[in-house]
Design an enzyme around this catalytic site. Sequence first.
Site, PDB file in Angstrom:
ATOM      1  N   HIS A 233      13.335   3.696   3.199  1.00 30.34           N
ATOM      2  CA  HIS A 233      11.876   3.607   3.095  1.00 30.34           C
ATOM      3  C   HIS A 233      11.135   4.402   4.159  1.00 30.34           C
ATOM      4  CE1 HIS A 233      11.215   0.584  -0.085  1.00 30.34           C
ATOM      5  NE2 HIS A 233      12.365   0.068   0.294  1.00 30.34           N
TER       6      HIS A 233
ATOM      7  N   LYS B  55      -3.945  -1.771   4.835  1.00 31.21           N
ATOM      8  CA  LYS B  55      -2.488  -1.646   4.917  1.00 31.21           C
ATOM      9  C   LYS B  55      -2.068  -1.957   6.351  1.00 31.21           C
ATOM     10  CE  LYS B  55      -2.886   2.463   3.276  1.00 31.21           C
ATOM     11  NZ  LYS B  55      -2.200   3.501   2.503  1.00 31.21           N
ATOM     12  N   ARG B  56      -0.761  -2.004   6.576  1.00 33.77           N
ATOM     13  CA  ARG B  56      -0.246  -2.243   7.920  1.00 33.77           C
ATOM     14  C   ARG B  56      -0.877  -1.255   8.895  1.00 33.77           C
ATOM     15  NH1 ARG B  56       4.749  -0.412   9.800  1.00 33.77           N
ATOM     16  NH2 ARG B  56       5.110   0.522   7.758  1.00 33.77           N
TER      17      ARG B  56
ATOM     18  N   THR C 211       2.471   2.124  -2.193  1.00 31.44           N
ATOM     19  CA  THR C 211       2.252   1.519  -3.512  1.00 31.44           C
ATOM     20  C   THR C 211       0.794   1.109  -3.661  1.00 31.44           C
ATOM     21  OG1 THR C 211       3.028  -0.588  -2.622  1.00 31.44           O
ATOM     22  CG2 THR C 211       4.593   0.692  -3.936  1.00 31.44           C
TER      23      THR C 211
ATOM     24  N   LYS D 258      -2.015   1.017  -6.886  1.00 30.63           N
ATOM     25  CA  LYS D 258      -2.833  -0.145  -7.279  1.00 30.63           C
ATOM     26  C   LYS D 258      -4.307   0.228  -7.343  1.00 30.63           C
ATOM     27  CE  LYS D 258       0.507  -2.915  -4.800  1.00 30.63           C
ATOM     28  NZ  LYS D 258       0.822  -3.382  -3.453  1.00 30.63           N
TER      29      LYS D 258
ATOM     30  N   LYS E 157      -0.204   5.908   9.758  1.00 30.57           N
ATOM     31  CA  LYS E 157      -1.107   5.672   8.626  1.00 30.57           C
ATOM     32  C   LYS E 157      -2.540   6.108   8.949  1.00 30.57           C
ATOM     33  CE  LYS E 157       1.672   1.872   6.751  1.00 30.57           C
ATOM     34  NZ  LYS E 157       2.010   2.316   5.385  1.00 30.57           N
TER      35      LYS E 157
END
Length: 884
Positions: free
Chosen positions: A424, A617-618, A728, A732, A623
Amino acid sequence: MATERLPTRERRPSTGAPLVDIQGSVVPAGISRPKHRRTFTGFGAGEIKSVEASIPEPQREAWTKHQVSGFKDKDGFEEEVVRHVETTLARSMFNCDESAAYSACSLAFRDRLILEWNRTQQRQTFADSKRVYYLSLEFLMGRALDNAMLNIGQKDVAKSGLADLGFRIEDIIEQEHDAALGNGGLGRLAACFLDSLASLNYPAWGYGLRYRYGIFKQEIIDGYQVEVPDYWLDFNPWEFPRHDVNVDVQFYGTVHKSTDENGKTHAHWEGGETVKAVAYDVPIPGYATPSTNNLRLWSSKAASGEFDFQKFNSGDYESSVADQQRAETISAVLYPNDNLERGKELRIKQQYFWVAASLYDIVRRFKKTKRAWKEFPEQVAIQLNDTHPTLAIVELQRILIDLEGLEWDEAWNIVVNTFGYTNHTVLPEALEKWSVGLFQHLLPRHLQIIYDINLFFLQQVERAFPNDRDLLSRVSIIEESQTKMVRMAYLAIVGSHKVNGVAELHSDLIRTTIFKDFVLIFGPDKFTNVTNGVTPRRWLHQANPRLSELIASKADGHGFLKDLTLLNKIELFVDDKEFRKEWAEIKYANKVRLAKHIKESAGVTVNPSALFDVQVKRIHEYKRQQMNIFGVIHRYLTLKALSPEERKKYLPRVSIFGGKAAPGYWMAKQIIHLINSVGTVVNNDEDIGDLLKVVFLEDYNVSKAEIIIPASDISEHISTAGTEASGTSNMKFVLNGGLIIGTCDGANIEITREIGENNIFLFGNLAEDVEDLRHNHTYGAHTVDPDLAKVFEAIEKGTFGEPQDFAGMITAVRDHGDFYLVSDDFHSYVETHALVDEAYRNQEEWITKCITSVARMGFFSSDRCINEYAEGIWNIEPLRTEEA
């Protein structure tokens, strides 16, 4: 198409070499206990038939006559709810509040599920076919009641029945606490996969840990993240304690070896400490099918019992419960902080405890079939969700050679053909490495087996690539650094027959960068790609019911929930005025719902007509939430510099953030603090008003995602190119009619290919340029983007609070190489946001983009993923159900 089958590839068995011994004890022996002990449960396919035949006919008639059946209509549902209120909960109509109504409603649905669960397990046992076991340290399940209602197809019955009893279904669903079994995309992917496995009728079990406190409950106090325990297990009707299913798991101790009369060497792991794993089962219903699979979670308890009476009687009150407290810490918290050595030890303890219990369960189930061991890979497929369960490879080898007496090569061939490994990440720091010393102390026998696996592997490499010593050191499972380390990702590759990435770019990157030596050794066929997907049942039908119904009205019913490619039918209605009008109304209603939630939870009033810009998100530097908030500051400074008349030309925007930072991740916590500090200033600036609002929603989870995602206009997936494996949430958001601003990273690339470049806002450098840019930052001239420099200036002036609070974020970009290329991408990021504003002003064109994007998202279903895994990695078939 989702229904197309991929060709099954031939698997290549591993080769081995003679066994080499490691002598000597590691730590003093403690009290010796048997490795595994548990009661016998369940029967094999042959046994169950003979047992059934031995039951006298009158008994069988009595059982059949009184077999339970779940409710089938509104009256039956109401009867079940009232029964549970009055008998299970010992309440009545006079003191049944919403919490009690939730409990009774959940128990009514649980009773139905468990009947299907029992039948599914019996069906799988009788079929005696191959099963897949999905090992994941996280399962981010979300609320179970709404999911059960929809999958069983009885939500309307429940809504009407609850109304008769005086309750609104929305209020009842709200009572449920999210299961705190995961944190980020890894755990949510696992949950989507379980949903798809059940919905597609594959025989499958999930295995995880039953965390008592989850990762933590996030509270924002004075702008800072504060971690508190997440007490989610106060009442959980969705789990079944299996106190008869327990496994003794051993730690520490010593290893000694003996030789039998045939000259064969046997290893004996003795002494140390034993912890008991107790099973809790959670039914996983499939959509529009009776199949209900199982998620088995392990909880840790002291093997010696909860309480030492002798110590208590002698006045040693604290240590009388010390064994229990020490044992329970194993399954207390997801990802204990590993900044300290004790934290690292607890992390490995967690991982071994979970895989040892799970493998014993899997092996026990296989042994009931009375098959030869060589058939194990034909009956069992085990998928490792990232590196966390890698010790399962070593544990299965230990079971086969130490407990079952197989020869090394035969055992290793079974192991390799059983396991698949999903990678991942390409971030080196996320590829787990644990010190040899820690292994030696905690799992001495496993360290010996790891050394043997490594030796035989390196001998194989040396035979194939003689005189290439650099290659040997590069691929060794043992990293010969100052502190010797075990490279868990390398162990996962060597011990699996397939390694897959989770997006085309990611799979290409692992083949050409971090694992390129292994591609050379094993060949390209061992490495494959399965692009992630999401379940449309939860992420469209459950999260956005009005949009789901609108789509169903144009796509000939709800078939798209089982075959997402049928979404393409709505593209025919992209110019239909009524369809477009209802589409826009649904989006606005979802934004009103989120605005209400923001007001209630964060105290900020936002305008639903503004553009909702979301990044949830985390929290992690790769990110790039820091780039997002720097962009928000840039927008704020731009607005402040304008006259009131000029400001009116600007599009109102609400920037919404959410996500948790790991407790030991200082920089991520500072990003959260900056977001909240900027929000405090911007949201109270009368000059700005509704033109810009900044909101951080605390304790982001699946239930909050179900409110946020359907309300987004634009969502941010802005990781540094080449760092996000897939994502993901990007899928969505688009599935719910929102557009993306993002980098060419992860699954963004494939989403672009599917929906068209005109319907996504891409910016920034490409993955192939990242290393050169980083090199130039270190060895060449590195100037900060002028607009970003102004943002830093504002922060350092104290515009948003104490400047030193955010100094680390600024120096990471300005002085320490800007590893995540915030400055390099900032200009492109700001310009692309200007394009977003421009596009959003033309609402007619924007709605066209949204409808077109949703219509073309059929590829990104977790059902398609599972079919690809089943064909290309697991070699399993779906089972026919009674309805089929």
